[in-house]
Write a protein that holds these residues in place. Structure first.
Motif, PDB file in Angstrom:
ATOM      1  N   UNK A 111       0.868  -1.186   0.000  1.00 13.63           N
ATOM      2  CA  UNK A 111       0.000   0.000   0.000  1.00 13.63           C
ATOM      3  C   UNK A 111       0.903   1.233   0.000  1.00 13.63           C
ATOM      4  N   UNK A 112       0.985   1.887  -1.174  1.00 14.36           N
ATOM      5  CA  UNK A 112       1.953   2.968  -1.342  1.00 14.36           C
ATOM      6  C   UNK A 112       1.350   4.098  -2.165  1.00 14.36           C
ATOM      7  N   UNK A 113       2.028   5.224  -2.102  1.00 14.23           N
ATOM      8  CA  UNK A 113       1.793   6.345  -3.016  1.00 14.23           C
ATOM      9  C   UNK A 113       2.777   6.153  -4.171  1.00 14.23           C
ATOM     10  N   UNK A 114       2.310   5.828  -5.380  1.00 14.78           N
ATOM     11  CA  UNK A 114       3.244   5.498  -6.468  1.00 14.78           C
ATOM     12  C   UNK A 114       4.259   6.598  -6.770  1.00 14.78           C
ATOM     13  N   UNK A 115       3.844   7.861  -6.741  1.00 10.96           N
ATOM     14  CA  UNK A 115       4.774   8.948  -7.053  1.00 10.96           C
ATOM     15  C   UNK A 115       5.874   9.041  -6.004  1.00 10.96           C
ATOM     16  N   UNK A 116       5.509   8.884  -4.729  1.00 12.67           N
ATOM     17  CA  UNK A 116       6.518   8.979  -3.658  1.00 12.67           C
ATOM     18  C   UNK A 116       7.456   7.784  -3.698  1.00 12.67           C
ATOM     19  N   UNK A 117       6.949   6.601  -4.036  1.00 10.67           N
ATOM     20  CA  UNK A 117       7.823   5.432  -4.129  1.00 10.67           C
ATOM     21  C   UNK A 117       8.785   5.581  -5.301  1.00 10.67           C
TER      22      UNK A 117
ATOM     23  N   UNK B 156      12.866  -9.032  -2.146  1.00 11.69           N
ATOM     24  CA  UNK B 156      12.287 -10.306  -1.705  1.00 11.69           C
ATOM     25  C   UNK B 156      11.043 -10.041  -0.883  1.00 11.69           C
ATOM     26  N   UNK B 157      10.181 -11.037  -0.871  1.00  4.45           N
ATOM     27  CA  UNK B 157       8.926 -10.943  -0.127  1.00  4.45           C
ATOM     28  C   UNK B 157       9.165 -11.263   1.345  1.00  4.45           C
ATOM     29  N   UNK B 158       8.466 -10.525   2.200  1.00  5.20           N
ATOM     30  CA  UNK B 158       8.457 -10.789   3.633  1.00  5.20           C
ATOM     31  C   UNK B 158       7.034 -11.148   4.044  1.00  5.20           C
ATOM     32  N   UNK B 159       6.850 -11.754   5.194  1.00  4.05           N
ATOM     33  CA  UNK B 159       5.483 -12.060   5.643  1.00  4.05           C
ATOM     34  C   UNK B 159       4.601 -10.813   5.756  1.00  4.05           C
ATOM     35  N   UNK B 160       5.225  -9.677   6.033  1.00  2.66           N
ATOM     36  CA  UNK B 160       4.438  -8.458   6.228  1.00  2.66           C
ATOM     37  C   UNK B 160       4.758  -7.372   5.205  1.00  2.66           C
ATOM     38  N   UNK B 161       5.390  -7.720   4.069  1.00  2.00           N
ATOM     39  CA  UNK B 161       5.675  -6.694   3.085  1.00  2.00           C
ATOM     40  C   UNK B 161       6.762  -7.081   2.105  1.00  2.00           C
ATOM     41  N   UNK B 162       7.503  -6.072   1.647  1.00  2.00           N
ATOM     42  CA  UNK B 162       8.578  -6.269   0.663  1.00  2.00           C
ATOM     43  C   UNK B 162       9.858  -5.652   1.193  1.00  2.00           C
TER      44      UNK B 162
ATOM     45  N   UNK C 113       7.382   7.230   6.010  1.00  2.00           N
ATOM     46  CA  UNK C 113       6.072   7.883   5.960  1.00  2.00           C
ATOM     47  C   UNK C 113       4.974   6.907   5.543  1.00  2.00           C
ATOM     48  N   UNK C 114       5.351   5.835   4.844  1.00  2.00           N
ATOM     49  CA  UNK C 114       4.395   4.797   4.456  1.00  2.00           C
ATOM     50  C   UNK C 114       4.203   3.752   5.559  1.00  2.00           C
ATOM     51  N   UNK C 115       4.860   3.954   6.688  1.00  6.09           N
ATOM     52  CA  UNK C 115       4.801   2.953   7.749  1.00  6.09           C
ATOM     53  C   UNK C 115       5.853   1.881   7.610  1.00  6.09           C
ATOM     54  N   UNK C 116       6.841   2.124   6.730  1.00  2.00           N
ATOM     55  CA  UNK C 116       7.908   1.162   6.527  1.00  2.00           C
ATOM     56  C   UNK C 116       9.134   1.467   7.366  1.00  2.00           C
TER      57      UNK C 116
ATOM     58  N   UNK D 203      24.940  -1.948   2.423  1.00  4.10           N
ATOM     59  CA  UNK D 203      23.549  -2.284   2.135  1.00  4.10           C
ATOM     60  C   UNK D 203      22.624  -1.182   2.638  1.00  4.10           C
ATOM     61  N   UNK D 204      21.718  -0.751   1.794  1.00  2.00           N
ATOM     62  CA  UNK D 204      20.689   0.221   2.160  1.00  2.00           C
ATOM     63  C   UNK D 204      19.348  -0.476   1.955  1.00  2.00           C
ATOM     64  N   UNK D 205      18.647  -0.722   3.050  1.00  2.00           N
ATOM     65  CA  UNK D 205      17.455  -1.557   2.988  1.00  2.00           C
ATOM     66  C   UNK D 205      16.206  -0.718   3.238  1.00  2.00           C
ATOM     67  N   UNK D 206      15.246  -0.856   2.322  1.00  2.00           N
ATOM     68  CA  UNK D 206      13.949  -0.194   2.432  1.00  2.00           C
ATOM     69  C   UNK D 206      12.884  -1.274   2.527  1.00  2.00           C
ATOM     70  N   UNK D 207      12.078  -1.230   3.580  1.00  2.00           N
ATOM     71  CA  UNK D 207      11.073  -2.264   3.817  1.00  2.00           C
ATOM     72  C   UNK D 207       9.694  -1.616   3.800  1.00  2.00           C
ATOM     73  N   UNK D 208       8.860  -2.042   2.854  1.00  2.00           N
ATOM     74  CA  UNK D 208       7.519  -1.476   2.680  1.00  2.00           C
ATOM     75  C   UNK D 208       6.478  -2.443   3.214  1.00  2.00           C
ATOM     76  N   UNK D 209       5.451  -1.938   3.918  1.00  2.00           N
ATOM     77  CA  UNK D 209       4.424  -2.827   4.467  1.00  2.00           C
ATOM     78  C   UNK D 209       3.494  -3.357   3.386  1.00  2.00           C
ATOM     79  N   UNK D 210       2.989  -4.564   3.606  1.00  2.00           N
ATOM     80  CA  UNK D 210       2.067  -5.179   2.654  1.00  2.00           C
ATOM     81  C   UNK D 210       0.715  -4.484   2.695  1.00  2.00           C
ATOM     82  N   UNK D 211      -0.021  -4.608   1.600  1.00  2.00           N
ATOM     83  CA  UNK D 211      -1.376  -4.064   1.557  1.00  2.00           C
ATOM     84  C   UNK D 211      -2.255  -4.830   2.533  1.00  2.00           C
ATOM     85  N   UNK D 212      -3.165  -4.125   3.162  1.00  2.00           N
ATOM     86  CA  UNK D 212      -4.032  -4.779   4.146  1.00  2.00           C
ATOM     87  C   UNK D 212      -5.073  -5.631   3.439  1.00  2.00           C
TER      88      UNK D 212
END
Length: 298
Positions: A189-195, A221-227, A274-277, A289-298
């Motif tokens: 669940x993201x804002x496409x322009x901000x991502x 890679x996929x995580x249980x709660x996001x990417x 800001x996306x909750x990641x 390594x620079x890691x960005x973790x985004x939450x999965x869509x509800x």
């Protein structure tokens, strides 16, 4: 671009990460020139402590006569001001870019020196537009005026698009890209322009840290709660001080005296947060390594 790649090492060490939340608190920006123009009536300290923001946000009469809460007025004023400033500054730059791109097109037979000058103009206008866009986003974050247009999105098309853009820059720098994307990723669940801004900022930094002939890359890679998106480079290791401030956008801008790639990486982390990641920095087997973790869509 290559698929999942890398030489297997006989000894693997677990990567070490520092989270965004571990960075020291960011001090308010102070601007003596604007402070000199502040209203004569002293206002009590508000939630927004940046003097550059309060200087134009605080209209004493409107604040005291309006039935709305003061913080709500400041939020609305900030968003309107940023929209106005963005329009006023982006408009002329976009016009210059349009005509420069027209001159650079094949329909005009320009002399070599003139064409080179037009290409320099295009690069600098693009840089100015990109820096202004990130500066506006940073200001929105500072005044808590960032409004996300959240949608459930498949992240793979955005990742592939960012890789194609990064490939062009990597070829110009003679940097080898190693990218590993799975066939399927969970929706986020993201804002496409901000991502898009976050991805381009992360790529710009790992490429800027890479010398000719070196490798940089992205693993998703996929995580249980996001990417989980891991951008990496083979550049020099980060010092403890720099590592502690990787996602501190003001520290990075002041340290480099520019809104450069380090500022863009810091903004990537802030937009993901800001996306909750989460945003983390670490090292493993000679790579940063620079890691960005985004939450999965509800």
């Amino acid at each position: 671009m290559s698929g999942s790649s890398s030489t297997t090492s006989t000894r693997r060490t677990a990567p070490r990460f520092r989270c965004l939340g571990e960075s020291p608190p960011i001090a308010p920006i102070r601007c003596p020139v604007l402070n000199d123009c502040a209203p004569s009536r002293r206002e009590p300290r508000r939630k927004y402590t940046s003097s550059t923001t309060r200087r134009w946000l605080v209209d004493v009469r409107r604040v005291h006569s309006s039935p709305q809460p003061v913080d709500r007025i400041l939020d609305d004023s900030a968003v309107r001001f940023l929209s106005l400033a963005s329009h006023e500054l982006r408009g002329p730059l976009a016009t210059v870019r349009t005509y420069a791109a027209l001159l650079a097109s094949p329909r005009f037979a320009l002399e070599e020196r003139v064409r080179a000058a037009v290409e320099v103009m295009l690069r600098n206008v693009d840089r100015a537009l990109g820096s202004w866009e990130l500066l506006v986003e940073a200001w929105r974050l500072d005044v808590e005026g960032l409004q996300l247009d959240l949608r459930d999105e498949n992240l793979l098309p955005a990742l592939r698009g960012s890789v194609e853009s990064a490939l062009t820059a990597a070829r110009a720098q003679s940097v080898r890209l190693e990218v590993s994307l799975p066939e399927i990723l969970p929706s986020v669940r993201v804002d496409p322009d901000r991502i898009h801004l976050a991805l381009s900022g992360a790529w710009s930094h790992v490429l800027a840290r890479s010398h000719p002939g070196a490798a940089a890359g992205l693993t998703a890679r996929a995580l249980p709660d996001g990417c989980e998106l891991t951008f990496w480079d083979s550049g020099p290791p980060l010092t403890p001080d720099v590592e502690a401030h990787v996602f501190d956008r003001r520290w990075q801008a002041l340290r480099g005296h520019e809104l450069g790639s380090a500022f863009r990486m810091a903004m990537a982390g802030a937009l993901v947060q800001a996306h909750g990641g989460r945003a983390r920095v670490g090292s493993n087997n000679g790579r940063t390594l620079f890691q960005l973790i985004l939450p999965a869509a509800s």
